[in-house]
Scaffold this motif. Structure first.
Motif, mmCIF file in Angstrom:
data_model
loop_
_atom_site.group_PDB
_atom_site.id
_atom_site.type_symbol
_atom_site.label_atom_id
_atom_site.label_comp_id
_atom_site.label_asym_id
_atom_site.label_seq_id
_atom_site.Cartn_x
_atom_site.Cartn_y
_atom_site.Cartn_z
ATOM 1 N N CYS A 57 0.800 -1.234 0.000
ATOM 2 C CA CYS A 57 0.000 0.000 0.000
ATOM 3 C C CYS A 57 0.825 1.273 0.000
ATOM 4 O O CYS A 57 0.253 2.361 -0.058
ATOM 5 C CB CYS A 57 -0.960 -0.001 1.187
ATOM 6 S SG CYS A 57 -0.201 0.510 2.752
ATOM 7 N N ASN A 58 2.152 1.168 0.106
ATOM 8 C CA ASN A 58 3.041 2.338 0.091
ATOM 9 C C ASN A 58 3.168 3.018 1.449
ATOM 10 O O ASN A 58 3.863 4.032 1.580
ATOM 11 C CB ASN A 58 2.596 3.374 -0.955
ATOM 12 C CG ASN A 58 3.673 4.377 -1.301
ATOM 13 O OD1 ASN A 58 4.835 4.027 -1.483
ATOM 14 N ND2 ASN A 58 3.310 5.655 -1.372
ATOM 15 N N GLY A 59 2.505 2.487 2.470
ATOM 16 C CA GLY A 59 2.634 3.069 3.808
ATOM 17 C C GLY A 59 4.026 2.855 4.385
ATOM 18 O O GLY A 59 4.794 2.016 3.926
ATOM 19 N N LEU A 60 4.338 3.627 5.426
ATOM 20 C CA LEU A 60 5.633 3.502 6.080
ATOM 21 C C LEU A 60 5.619 2.335 7.059
ATOM 22 O O LEU A 60 4.601 2.036 7.698
ATOM 23 C CB LEU A 60 5.979 4.804 6.811
ATOM 24 C CG LEU A 60 6.212 6.015 5.898
ATOM 25 C CD1 LEU A 60 6.386 7.275 6.749
ATOM 26 C CD2 LEU A 60 7.418 5.802 5.002
ATOM 27 N N LEU A 61 6.768 1.672 7.194
ATOM 28 C CA LEU A 61 6.896 0.538 8.093
ATOM 29 C C LEU A 61 7.486 0.973 9.431
ATOM 30 O O LEU A 61 8.258 1.928 9.511
ATOM 31 C CB LEU A 61 7.800 -0.543 7.478
ATOM 32 C CG LEU A 61 7.364 -1.132 6.131
ATOM 33 C CD1 LEU A 61 8.341 -2.223 5.700
ATOM 34 C CD2 LEU A 61 5.938 -1.663 6.192
ATOM 35 N N ARG A 62 7.140 0.230 10.474
ATOM 36 C CA ARG A 62 7.737 0.407 11.799
ATOM 37 C C ARG A 62 8.103 -0.952 12.351
ATOM 38 O O ARG A 62 7.581 -1.990 11.917
ATOM 39 C CB ARG A 62 6.758 1.098 12.745
ATOM 40 C CG ARG A 62 5.507 0.263 13.061
ATOM 41 C CD ARG A 62 4.706 0.853 14.206
ATOM 42 N NE ARG A 62 3.558 0.001 14.551
ATOM 43 C CZ ARG A 62 3.616 -1.035 15.393
ATOM 44 N NH1 ARG A 62 4.776 -1.361 15.988
ATOM 45 N NH2 ARG A 62 2.536 -1.761 15.639
ATOM 46 N N GLU A 63 9.028 -0.971 13.297
ATOM 47 C CA GLU A 63 9.357 -2.227 13.967
ATOM 48 C C GLU A 63 8.148 -2.707 14.760
ATOM 49 O O GLU A 63 7.379 -1.913 15.287
ATOM 50 C CB GLU A 63 10.550 -2.033 14.909
ATOM 51 C CG GLU A 63 11.852 -1.733 14.198
ATOM 52 C CD GLU A 63 13.014 -1.610 15.174
ATOM 53 O OE1 GLU A 63 12.796 -1.811 16.389
ATOM 54 O OE2 GLU A 63 14.134 -1.306 14.716
ATOM 55 N N ALA A 64 7.984 -4.025 14.812
ATOM 56 C CA ALA A 64 6.845 -4.596 15.534
ATOM 57 C C ALA A 64 7.290 -5.837 16.299
ATOM 58 O O ALA A 64 8.235 -6.527 15.898
ATOM 59 C CB ALA A 64 5.719 -4.947 14.565
ATOM 60 N N THR A 65 6.620 -6.107 17.379
ATOM 61 C CA THR A 65 6.898 -7.317 18.142
ATOM 62 C C THR A 65 6.100 -8.485 17.565
ATOM 63 O O THR A 65 5.117 -8.287 16.831
ATOM 64 C CB THR A 65 6.508 -7.140 19.617
ATOM 65 O OG1 THR A 65 5.077 -6.951 19.704
ATOM 66 C CG2 THR A 65 7.205 -5.916 20.217
ATOM 67 N N LYS A 66 6.520 -9.682 17.894
ATOM 68 C CA LYS A 66 5.800 -10.876 17.432
ATOM 69 C C LYS A 66 4.359 -10.860 17.934
ATOM 70 O O LYS A 66 3.429 -11.256 17.216
ATOM 71 C CB LYS A 66 6.517 -12.127 17.896
ATOM 72 C CG LYS A 66 5.879 -13.418 17.409
ATOM 73 C CD LYS A 66 6.615 -14.652 17.916
ATOM 74 C CE LYS A 66 8.006 -14.756 17.339
ATOM 75 N NZ LYS A 66 8.643 -16.064 17.692
ATOM 76 N N GLU A 67 4.167 -10.366 19.137
ATOM 77 C CA GLU A 67 2.821 -10.325 19.700
ATOM 78 C C GLU A 67 1.902 -9.393 18.917
ATOM 79 O O GLU A 67 0.713 -9.668 18.730
ATOM 80 C CB GLU A 67 2.878 -9.880 21.172
ATOM 81 C CG GLU A 67 3.493 -10.897 22.113
ATOM 82 C CD GLU A 67 5.012 -11.019 21.939
ATOM 83 O OE1 GLU A 67 5.641 -10.044 21.427
ATOM 84 O OE2 GLU A 67 5.562 -12.079 22.295
ATOM 85 N N GLU A 68 2.462 -8.293 18.421
ATOM 86 C CA GLU A 68 1.646 -7.322 17.700
ATOM 87 C C GLU A 68 1.143 -7.862 16.366
ATOM 88 O O GLU A 68 0.100 -7.420 15.866
ATOM 89 C CB GLU A 68 2.443 -6.034 17.472
ATOM 90 C CG GLU A 68 2.668 -5.216 18.737
ATOM 91 C CD GLU A 68 3.549 -4.013 18.470
ATOM 92 O OE1 GLU A 68 3.143 -2.890 18.826
ATOM 93 O OE2 GLU A 68 4.651 -4.194 17.917
ATOM 94 N N VAL A 69 1.884 -8.785 15.774
ATOM 95 C CA VAL A 69 1.499 -9.295 14.452
ATOM 96 C C VAL A 69 1.121 -10.771 14.513
ATOM 97 O O VAL A 69 1.005 -11.427 13.472
ATOM 98 C CB VAL A 69 2.636 -9.077 13.430
ATOM 99 C CG1 VAL A 69 2.912 -7.593 13.242
ATOM 100 C CG2 VAL A 69 3.906 -9.814 13.847
ATOM 101 N N ALA A 70 0.913 -11.285 15.703
ATOM 102 C CA ALA A 70 0.674 -12.725 15.882
ATOM 103 C C ALA A 70 -0.503 -13.227 15.061
ATOM 104 O O ALA A 70 -0.489 -14.364 14.569
ATOM 105 C CB ALA A 70 0.459 -13.029 17.368
ATOM 106 N N ASP A 71 -1.526 -12.396 14.868
ATOM 107 C CA ASP A 71 -2.713 -12.853 14.152
ATOM 108 C C ASP A 71 -2.452 -13.067 12.659
ATOM 109 O O ASP A 71 -3.279 -13.665 11.957
ATOM 110 C CB ASP A 71 -3.861 -11.858 14.343
ATOM 111 C CG ASP A 71 -3.529 -10.475 13.820
ATOM 112 O OD1 ASP A 71 -2.333 -10.118 13.784
ATOM 113 O OD2 ASP A 71 -4.454 -9.740 13.440
ATOM 114 N N GLN A 72 -1.283 -12.603 12.162
ATOM 115 C CA GLN A 72 -0.936 -12.781 10.752
ATOM 116 C C GLN A 72 0.077 -13.906 10.534
ATOM 117 O O GLN A 72 0.468 -14.168 9.396
ATOM 118 C CB GLN A 72 -0.358 -11.476 10.174
ATOM 119 C CG GLN A 72 -1.312 -10.302 10.225
ATOM 120 C CD GLN A 72 -0.735 -9.064 9.565
ATOM 121 O OE1 GLN A 72 -0.270 -9.113 8.423
ATOM 122 N NE2 GLN A 72 -0.758 -7.938 10.278
ATOM 123 N N LEU A 73 0.496 -14.561 11.597
ATOM 124 C CA LEU A 73 1.563 -15.551 11.512
ATOM 125 C C LEU A 73 1.009 -16.963 11.593
ATOM 126 O O LEU A 73 0.157 -17.272 12.418
ATOM 127 C CB LEU A 73 2.577 -15.342 12.637
ATOM 128 C CG LEU A 73 3.161 -13.934 12.780
ATOM 129 C CD1 LEU A 73 4.141 -13.889 13.948
ATOM 130 C CD2 LEU A 73 3.835 -13.495 11.490
#
Length: 243
Positions: A182-198
């Protein structure tokens, strides 16, 4: 056209736009005595986005110049790297350039992309509203007056397309900072923050993640990372060296 006859010589880099008979040296061209030189050049098939200097009898003239009989016109290609004044350099790509859009985003270049065919008027209006350089292989689109700026994409191969855009505009590269979706900017994330996509394997195998601040998509160094890394390394190696 039955007006003044001029002699037009088109730079070799622009030969793909003109009929074979007009390639090589200067060729005679009848004008109507009222149309601008820009209109005459476009009538040959050359988008003005690809034209650098217009030189008439050893003096540079604007596209609004009205040709006079006997003038010798040299149509030169855009100088590289091309500077786009007036706004930060950013791009807009049409529906046919999805791979190029993703690669530019991978390199951190601000790149908007229309994944559906919204039509030339809407694309040109977005280019103007957002001050984005329109990249396209559609010559008709690049001739629209409302475009803020534009450039023809010369190749159909994504590798060559990327090389051409980087060579022409020399954008600042900041790899791995934008979402390729989508061209948005990225930020660092923890495993917990993105767990629903893993999935299970990813959760067990990876610990370093990034997340798009716009759409929320998660990123990690997965199976295709080496291929993407190669794209980034090639692009970085093309940058002009200091000194």
């Amino acid at each position: 056209m039955n007006g003044p006859e001029i002699h037009v010589e088109v730079a070799p880099a622009l030969h793909l736009f003109v009929p074979a008979a007009r390639r090589g040296g200067a060729t005679a061209l009848a004008t109507d005595g009222a149309s601008t030189l820009g209109h005459v050049i476009e009538s040959l098939g050359v988008p003005l986005t690809e034209v650098g200097a217009l030189v008439v009898d050893d003096r540079e003239v604007p596209v609004s110049h009205i040709p006079s009989a006997g003038e010798h016109v040299s149509v030169r290609a855009v100088e590289r790297p091309q500077r786009v004044p007036g706004a930060p350099l950013r791009f807009l790509l049409d529906v046919h350039l999805g791979t190029l859009a993703r690669r530019l985003r991978l390199l951190g270049v601000d790149t908007a992309y229309e994944s559906t065919d919204i039509g030339d008027p809407a694309l040109a209006a977005r280019s103007a509203a957002e001050k984005r350089v329109m990249l396209s292989r559609d010559r008709g689109l690049l001739r629209r007056r409302e475009l803020w700026a534009g450039a023809f994409v010369y190749s159909t191969r994504p590798d060559d397309q990327l090389q051409d855009v980087l060579d022409r505009f020399a954008p600042e590269l900041r790899p791995w900072t934008r979402c390729t979706a989508c061209n948005g900017l990225l930020r660092e994330a923890t495993k917990e923050e993105v767990a629903d996509q893993l999935k299970g394997g990813t959760q067990r195998s990876y610990d370093v993640f990034a997340q798009c601040t716009a759409c929320g998509r998660a990123y990690w160094k997965g199976a295709h990372h080496e291929q993407l890394e190669a794209v980034v390394e090639r692009a970085l190696s093309m940058r002009p060296q200091d000194g």
